[in-house]
Design a protein around this motif. Structure first.
Motif, PDB file in Angstrom:
ATOM      1  N   ALA A  17       0.851  -1.199   0.000  1.00  0.00           N
ATOM      2  CA  ALA A  17       0.000   0.000   0.000  1.00  0.00           C
ATOM      3  C   ALA A  17       0.879   1.239   0.000  1.00  0.00           C
ATOM      4  CB  ALA A  17      -0.929   0.014   1.217  1.00  0.00           C
ATOM      5  N   ILE A  18       0.324   2.319  -0.507  1.00  0.00           N
ATOM      6  CA  ILE A  18       0.998   3.621  -0.479  1.00  0.00           C
ATOM      7  C   ILE A  18       0.054   4.628   0.167  1.00  0.00           C
ATOM      8  CG2 ILE A  18       2.013   5.503  -1.813  1.00  0.00           C
ATOM      9  CD1 ILE A  18       2.811   3.522  -3.929  1.00  0.00           C
ATOM     10  N   ILE A  19       0.576   5.366   1.146  1.00  0.00           N
ATOM     11  CA  ILE A  19      -0.177   6.443   1.804  1.00  0.00           C
ATOM     12  C   ILE A  19       0.288   7.772   1.222  1.00  0.00           C
ATOM     13  CG2 ILE A  19      -0.650   7.610   3.983  1.00  0.00           C
ATOM     14  CD1 ILE A  19      -0.101   4.961   5.409  1.00  0.00           C
ATOM     15  N   PHE A  20      -0.654   8.649   0.929  1.00  0.00           N
ATOM     16  CA  PHE A  20      -0.353   9.957   0.361  1.00  0.00           C
ATOM     17  C   PHE A  20      -0.768  11.068   1.324  1.00  0.00           C
ATOM     18  CE2 PHE A  20      -0.821   7.117  -3.174  1.00  0.00           C
ATOM     19  CZ  PHE A  20       0.028   7.593  -4.173  1.00  0.00           C
ATOM     20  N   LEU A 124      -2.127   7.059  -9.672  1.00  0.00           N
ATOM     21  CA  LEU A 124      -3.106   6.457  -8.776  1.00  0.00           C
ATOM     22  C   LEU A 124      -3.916   5.366  -9.476  1.00  0.00           C
ATOM     23  CD1 LEU A 124      -4.368   9.656  -6.956  1.00  0.00           C
ATOM     24  CD2 LEU A 124      -3.178   7.752  -5.886  1.00  0.00           C
ATOM     25  N   LEU A 127      -1.807   2.281  -9.825  1.00  0.00           N
ATOM     26  CA  LEU A 127      -1.700   1.562  -8.562  1.00  0.00           C
ATOM     27  C   LEU A 127      -2.932   0.722  -8.313  1.00  0.00           C
ATOM     28  CD1 LEU A 127      -0.198   4.326  -6.207  1.00  0.00           C
ATOM     29  CD2 LEU A 127       1.016   2.399  -7.231  1.00  0.00           C
ATOM     30  N   ARG A 128      -4.092   1.318  -8.562  1.00  0.00           N
ATOM     31  CA  ARG A 128      -5.345   0.600  -8.337  1.00  0.00           C
ATOM     32  C   ARG A 128      -5.419  -0.644  -9.220  1.00  0.00           C
ATOM     33  NH1 ARG A 128      -8.250   1.586  -4.018  1.00  0.00           N
ATOM     34  NH2 ARG A 128     -10.302   1.782  -4.966  1.00  0.00           N
ATOM     35  N   THR A 134      -4.218   1.984  -1.354  1.00  0.00           N
ATOM     36  CA  THR A 134      -3.950   3.422  -1.292  1.00  0.00           C
ATOM     37  C   THR A 134      -4.725   4.046  -0.139  1.00  0.00           C
ATOM     38  OG1 THR A 134      -5.719   3.793  -2.907  1.00  0.00           O
ATOM     39  CG2 THR A 134      -3.462   3.738  -3.758  1.00  0.00           C
ATOM     40  N   CYS A 157     -10.184   6.638  -5.924  1.00  0.00           N
ATOM     41  CA  CYS A 157      -8.781   6.239  -6.078  1.00  0.00           C
ATOM     42  C   CYS A 157      -8.130   5.836  -4.763  1.00  0.00           C
ATOM     43  CB  CYS A 157      -7.972   7.381  -6.704  1.00  0.00           C
ATOM     44  SG  CYS A 157      -8.344   7.687  -8.445  1.00  0.00           S
ATOM     45  N   PHE A 158      -8.848   5.983  -3.659  1.00  0.00           N
ATOM     46  CA  PHE A 158      -8.265   5.697  -2.350  1.00  0.00           C
ATOM     47  C   PHE A 158      -9.145   4.720  -1.577  1.00  0.00           C
ATOM     48  CE2 PHE A 158      -6.653   9.900  -3.497  1.00  0.00           C
ATOM     49  CZ  PHE A 158      -5.285   9.693  -3.345  1.00  0.00           C
ATOM     50  N   ASP A 159      -8.491   3.765  -0.945  1.00  0.00           N
ATOM     51  CA  ASP A 159      -9.215   2.816  -0.111  1.00  0.00           C
ATOM     52  C   ASP A 159      -9.667   3.455   1.193  1.00  0.00           C
ATOM     53  OD1 ASP A 159      -8.832   0.529  -1.837  1.00  0.00           O
ATOM     54  OD2 ASP A 159      -6.740   0.531  -1.192  1.00  0.00           O
ATOM     55  N   HIS A 238       6.068   7.372 -11.553  1.00  0.00           N
ATOM     56  CA  HIS A 238       5.263   6.335 -12.205  1.00  0.00           C
ATOM     57  C   HIS A 238       6.156   5.438 -13.065  1.00  0.00           C
ATOM     58  CE1 HIS A 238       1.303   5.496 -14.648  1.00  0.00           C
ATOM     59  NE2 HIS A 238       2.066   4.423 -14.560  1.00  0.00           N
TER      60      HIS A 238
END
Length: 252
Positions: A17-20, A124, A127-128, A134, A157-159, A238
């Motif tokens: 996972a990636i946190i923004f 994003l 990634l998905r 995310t 785009c974010f979980d 990317h």
């Protein structure tokens, strides 16, 4: 500048996972803020009949007062509180209708001048489609940060999204990071953090064992931040991520 890797051991393995961060990470904050504050100040001058310099000084003082009163909490960023206090500093007592009007003017103008950095949306979405989780960790109150994400068209785009209002503390305090990790349900060693602030984002994430990527302004090198990667272009990030150099990520 180009992408700089300071700790290849941390970022040559694919994260789960990636946190923004949001402000100044996904988009540039300063221009919309400047335009929004100018619009709010101009309206305050008209509604209150006060000199522009007095309004500007009062709002600046109000921001300092609110931050000193509330410390590092979500509400310490509240434009509603800044405008309420600013009007009071101007000797007008509490003016609820005007305060709400100024706050709405500020955020309406702010969003109208926001623009995602190039490559953010594409990264994003990639990634998905690759099954990488995310999340967002962002300071400020939930309503306006939700509005920003929806305005950018990134709400799918974010979980997970964690605001400092929900966590009860701003970054770099532990609570927002701990809450995001708990929501993701992933070992922090398998998470990357992407942010723009060496302290709030990078130093805040590091104690958890999270790999840290610092977005810096173009042609600027952030020295001594302790980040694992520096970059100034999401398109370049990317390309790196899907180049085959990151183990566990299929080349595109």
């Amino acid at each position: 500048m180009t992408l700089r890797i300071h700790n290849s051991d941390k970022v040559l393995r694919a994260p789960q996972a990636i946190i923004f961060d949001t402000d100044n990470t996904l988009y540039a904050y300063d221009h919309p803020h400047t335009q929004a504050l100018a619009a709010a100040e101009s309206k305050a001058v008209r509604l209150l009949g006060v000199d522009p310099g007095e309004v500007r000084n009062a709002f600046a003082q109000a921001r300092e007062d609110v931050k000193r009163q509330l410390g590092k909490t979500a509400s310490s960023h509240s434009r509603l509180l800044y405008f309420q206090r600013g009007i009071e500093i101007l000797g007008r007592k509490t003016q609820l209708v005007i305060t709400l009007d100024l706050e709405q003017t500020y955020w309406r103008t702010f969003l109208a001048h926001c623009e995602l950095f190039p490559g953010v949306r594409e990264f994003l979405l990639a990634l998905r489609s690759s099954g990488i989780g995310t999340a967002i960790i962002t300071d400020l109150t939930s309503q306006i940060q939700f509005r920003k994400i929806i305005y950018f068209g990134l709400d799918d785009c974010f979980d997970y999204v964690v605001t400092s209002e929900e966590a009860g503390a701003d970054k770099p305090q532990e609570a927002p990071f701990r809450l995001a990790i708990d929501k993701l349900g992933i070992d922090p060693a398998q998470i990357w953090m992407i942010g723009d602030h060496p302290v709030n984002d990078i130093a805040g994430a590091r104690p958890f064992g999270i790999s840290t990527l610092l977005r810096v302004d173009r042609s600027h090198e952030a020295k001594g931040t302790g980040c694992d990667v520096e970059f100034d272009d999401f398109t370049e990030l990317h390309h790196y991520f899907f180049s085959g150099k990151v183990d566990g990520i299929q080349k595109r």
